[in-house]
Write a protein that holds these residues in place. Sequence first.
Motif, PDB file in Angstrom:
ATOM      1  N   ILE A 158     -11.601  -0.290   6.105  1.00 16.10           N
ATOM      2  CA  ILE A 158     -11.615   0.102   4.607  1.00 16.10           C
ATOM      3  C   ILE A 158     -11.042   1.400   4.121  1.00 16.10           C
ATOM      4  O   ILE A 158     -10.290   1.501   3.525  1.00 16.10           O
ATOM      5  N   SER A 186      -7.249   1.074   3.969  1.00 14.68           N
ATOM      6  CA  SER A 186      -6.823   0.002   3.082  1.00 14.68           C
ATOM      7  C   SER A 186      -6.292   0.774   1.625  1.00 14.68           C
ATOM      8  O   SER A 186      -6.598   1.898   1.536  1.00 14.68           O
ATOM      9  N   PRO A 187      -5.644   0.187   0.723  1.00  5.72           N
ATOM     10  CA  PRO A 187      -5.612   0.573  -0.611  1.00  5.72           C
ATOM     11  C   PRO A 187      -6.875   0.763  -1.364  1.00  5.72           C
ATOM     12  O   PRO A 187      -6.874   1.910  -2.080  1.00  5.72           O
ATOM     13  N   LEU A 188      -8.031   0.135  -0.904  1.00  2.14           N
ATOM     14  CA  LEU A 188      -9.228   0.489  -1.430  1.00  2.14           C
ATOM     15  C   LEU A 188      -9.616   1.952  -0.981  1.00  2.14           C
ATOM     16  O   LEU A 188     -10.175   2.541  -1.992  1.00  2.14           O
ATOM     17  N   ARG A 219      -7.805   4.280  -0.286  1.00  4.81           N
ATOM     18  CA  ARG A 219      -6.965   5.205  -1.057  1.00  4.81           C
ATOM     19  C   ARG A 219      -7.479   5.436  -2.645  1.00  4.81           C
ATOM     20  O   ARG A 219      -7.390   6.582  -3.029  1.00  4.81           O
ATOM     21  N   THR A 220      -7.755   4.232  -3.340  1.00  2.36           N
ATOM     22  CA  THR A 220      -8.307   4.264  -4.748  1.00  2.36           C
ATOM     23  C   THR A 220      -9.514   5.134  -4.739  1.00  2.36           C
ATOM     24  O   THR A 220      -9.610   6.193  -5.696  1.00  2.36           O
ATOM     25  N   ARG A 256     -10.335   7.534  -2.566  1.00  2.00           N
ATOM     26  CA  ARG A 256      -9.811   9.224  -2.726  1.00  2.00           C
ATOM     27  C   ARG A 256      -9.308   9.618  -3.851  1.00  2.00           C
ATOM     28  O   ARG A 256      -9.464  10.699  -4.281  1.00  2.00           O
ATOM     29  N   ALA A 257      -8.498   8.652  -4.636  1.00  2.00           N
ATOM     30  CA  ALA A 257      -8.074   9.213  -5.879  1.00  2.00           C
ATOM     31  C   ALA A 257      -8.964   9.317  -6.915  1.00  2.00           C
ATOM     32  O   ALA A 257      -9.058  10.492  -7.655  1.00  2.00           O
ATOM     33  N   ARG A 272     -12.355  10.361  -6.253  1.00  4.24           N
ATOM     34  CA  ARG A 272     -12.682  11.785  -5.739  1.00  4.24           C
ATOM     35  C   ARG A 272     -12.031  13.007  -6.045  1.00  4.24           C
ATOM     36  O   ARG A 272     -12.522  13.931  -6.589  1.00  4.24           O
ATOM     37  N   ASP A 273     -10.487  12.739  -6.172  1.00  8.02           N
ATOM     38  CA  ASP A 273      -9.637  14.082  -6.600  1.00  8.02           C
ATOM     39  C   ASP A 273      -9.748  14.351  -7.932  1.00  8.02           C
ATOM     40  O   ASP A 273      -9.871  15.291  -8.441  1.00  8.02           O
ATOM     41  N   TYR A 276     -15.292   0.841  -8.764  1.00  5.40           N
ATOM     42  CA  TYR A 276     -14.872   1.311  -7.091  1.00  5.40           C
ATOM     43  C   TYR A 276     -16.140   2.207  -6.783  1.00  5.40           C
ATOM     44  O   TYR A 276     -16.453   1.954  -5.875  1.00  5.40           O
ATOM     45  N   ARG A 308      -2.472  11.063   5.709  1.00  3.57           N
ATOM     46  CA  ARG A 308      -1.938   9.780   6.209  1.00  3.57           C
ATOM     47  C   ARG A 308      -0.433   9.677   5.706  1.00  3.57           C
ATOM     48  O   ARG A 308       0.262   9.357   4.479  1.00  3.57           O
ATOM     49  N   LEU A 332      -3.071  14.187  -7.737  1.00 10.46           N
ATOM     50  CA  LEU A 332      -4.366  13.763  -6.795  1.00 10.46           C
ATOM     51  C   LEU A 332      -4.125  14.785  -5.423  1.00 10.46           C
ATOM     52  O   LEU A 332      -3.223  14.356  -4.521  1.00 10.46           O
ATOM     53  N   GLY A 363      -5.398  -5.154  -1.907  1.00  6.33           N
ATOM     54  CA  GLY A 363      -5.673  -4.459  -1.036  1.00  6.33           C
ATOM     55  C   GLY A 363      -7.032  -3.765  -1.422  1.00  6.33           C
ATOM     56  O   GLY A 363      -7.673  -2.836  -0.520  1.00  6.33           O
ATOM     57  N   GLU A 364      -7.077  -3.590  -2.910  1.00 15.13           N
ATOM     58  CA  GLU A 364      -8.034  -2.916  -3.566  1.00 15.13           C
ATOM     59  C   GLU A 364      -9.560  -3.662  -3.401  1.00 15.13           C
ATOM     60  O   GLU A 364     -10.451  -3.421  -4.098  1.00 15.13           O
ATOM     61  N   LYS A 376     -14.808  22.629  -7.875  1.00 13.47           N
ATOM     62  CA  LYS A 376     -15.448  21.303  -7.725  1.00 13.47           C
ATOM     63  C   LYS A 376     -16.835  21.586  -7.722  1.00 13.47           C
ATOM     64  O   LYS A 376     -17.183  22.478  -6.758  1.00 13.47           O
TER      65      LYS A 376
END
Lengths: 346, 270, 292
Positions: free
Chosen positions: A172, A175-177, A179-180, A182-183, A185-186, A201, A312, B101, B119-120, C94
């Motif tokens: 998980i 994966s792109p999931l 990454r999203t 973490r996006a 979170r940022d 998400y 990564r 980001l 992949g999402e 944050k």
Amino acid sequence: MSAFWYYVFTLLFFLFDYFILAMGLNIQYGETGILNFAYIGFVAIGAYVTGAVSMPDSAGTGQHYILGLNIPFPINLIIGGLTASALALIVALISLRRLRTDYLAMVLISLSLVLYDICNNFVPLFNGADGLYNVPEPMAGVLKLTTNSFVPFFAGVAGVVALIMWFLMSRITRSPLGRTFRAIRDDAGVASALGKGVFRYQLTSMLIGSFYAGVGGGLIIQFGGSFNPSAWLPGETFVIFAVIIVGGVGNNIGMIAGSLLVETLLVHLPAFLPSIPSHPGLIEYVDAMVIGILLMVMLWFRPQGMIPERIRRSPISASTPLSSVTAVAARAGAEPLSTVEEGGAS
Amino acid sequence: MTDQESRGSSDEMILTCEGLTKAFLGVKAVNGATFEVPKGKITALIGPNGAGKTTVVNILSGAMTSDSGTTHIGSTDVTNWPSYKIARLGLMRTFQLSRELGDLTVLENLLVAPKHQPGESLVNIFLRPSLVKRVECENVERALGILQTYGLYDLRDNRARELSGGQKKLLEISRGVMASPTLLLLDEPMAGVNPALIERIGGYILDLKAQGVTVLMIEHNLNVVEKICDHVIVLAEGKTLATGRLSDLRANPEVVTAYLGEVINASTHS
Amino acid sequence: MQQFWLAFGFGLVTASVLAISAVGLSLQFGITNYINFAYGDFMALGAFLTLEVNSGFLHLNIWFAMVGGSLGMGVLAVLINRFLLSPFARRFDKTFYVLIVTFGLSLIILNVIYAIWGANVRAYNMPIEQVLHIGPFLLTRNQLIVMAISLSLMVLVHIMLKTTRLGKSMRAMSDNTTLAMTSGIDTKRITTITWFLSGTMAGLAGTVLGITEGNLTPASGELFLFVIFAAVIVGGVGSIYGAMAGAVLIGLATEISAVFINPSYKLDVAFVLLILTLLFRPSGLFARPGKA
């Protein structure tokens, strides 16, 4: 088996179990940025449900609890995990969409206290303050395990479960999931501006993390054979936060290091130490303070943790000639207006 | 009638907004802004400081809700839609103060952008790993291509927060491009960058137009506006003051008093 | 009906305790813009400081001891902000970090209390009291004093916010810290004063909770925390008057519900109200722009 090996396997079990719990909180807090201050509540629900579904009908046991379905391992564990996720679904639907991070944390910590209050007082649910006991030892009958051989056996089972859970989690997070997550979170605002439905998400992350909480809790009740409210005071959530922050937020390997240090050395080892007769409980109090201070020191001097989140790297090495990618360079891909309207209808 | 001349009567409008208002603690930042953005053109949104330009972009992109007024993308009414839904219609934006980001690498910043990545989805990750991998490879390849175009290829594995101010501006634009936008809102894409980079960014924007992307950009540098923008919207005190070609607006006394006067004088004397 | 009025009276007592604690929490939240998750433990620590003055070698009357314990907690809050929270809040953009620090602080304070005063249930050294009949209510003298303290404190807070320079600066900072700073307000001083007030009110609330309940335990503040959160969220996060209104509403609701349901769950009613608020009016009764 000597007392020494009994200790070792007990510690080993908790190492594996807290690794699972840490992974679950890490996907919520470390990857997605959700401050789930109710995490221990989800662990508890997983533990209670796993125990209650594996126990016989409550009539004649001298305890009061719901379910009582004699469901064997590992199905009971999965049910426990899914129940924790179901609770997370309800909580998330009510509060996640409406609140910014810190208000959500307020609601969650309140939830944790209320869950505690209900489990402690409402006896018909999970036997109130006494909690569940005499929970069947998984596979002990089939494998003819004694009380002594059960401990190393189940430490091994926990190790296998932890390994599977680690494998799934790393799929998980890579994966792109992930990454999203973490996006978000940022900068949740940027993620939203990029077309990511942040709520969906965050909800996914809550469900995954709570499943891990539930499974971790399910293992605890089956290992010890009992579970009661004194095992999950709301402050326990903080210990798991300490595990992931000390180990390294966003890094699965860091979780093991964190579990090893915080959980094993600071929480369970002192439980085996002799207490000071003039000050009963003093060791545990000092211990909790040490965890709090350790976390603050760590946050200040090394906020990335012992083993930081890895960069990564791109799959193409720096030496790869660019010719293969120049062909697709700058294909901005503007679409005709018709697709815009299609998108609007969907 | 300057409006008609500048955009030609046959032009299709990709974005229209009407009577937008927004107040903060009683102060009206936007007060009835009404304008249209022609499809396939580069439109500049100019105006003095505090004219409400960024607030308008925030409303159009869904980052803020307006107190009143309507917004349409094409023929779809998107008034007060959340930003992710507007983004899915093909509207991408950049931010005045770069919002990269930071913990993600430069490449990952781009890889987040494509819409509807298989992949999402949790289900696809475990049940259709080959599909996930294939799309991911395509995305990586396209992202690397874009990074090369924008001169960020060598920085692809750096964390985004390590970039310089100008590089962050480029990253934001390339991230928007990665999402295959039909409409790109750029909030001061050239603020605080050196003249050479201004030139480059101007070139990128023209390239995007050539590929059919509509651009709406907030810009203070009138030389840039003159060079690359087809259409100009002047905003003052939260209202649309005038629209048209910059050359025509220079003859408009109202615009000159409100905004252009000082800037033109400043630039001719310097 | 008589039962209802009895419960109403108890509700006013709970509301008095809640109002002090909710306003203390909201004052600090307005200025620093993060929630203090150790607030419940501030209450408990204040309550135990009072106990020390009340039952220790000083052996002071409970009301004098209360003043001592509360002010002591105020000073501790200033020190905690100066040396722990403020450095974290300044260093990290944050809010995650400082929130986790307050969460950790809660664990530390709780265990400090356990280590010093033990885990046993304690009680203040007060004369045994008769119950007074006042109209339909049945209240003790101490409960009446607590209500009077709370009411006068609310009036004082109102006067401070509306008329004094300090109060105006606090409101300005709460609206917009940067703007307040540029318009010449000494934000550092205001922050310190706010932490002192917040800590003092936490200590006071913890003590009066111990007085009205008749006992105190180290965890009592922590368990009361979610009731405070409920009052704050129902009233509207960041609004002082919302906190007061939320306190009255939650205080009455919890006690009156005890007439109809098992009293063990009366505090959980607060959580139900919190959820209802989230569902139907997420910004609370007295929403403030920009804070929700």
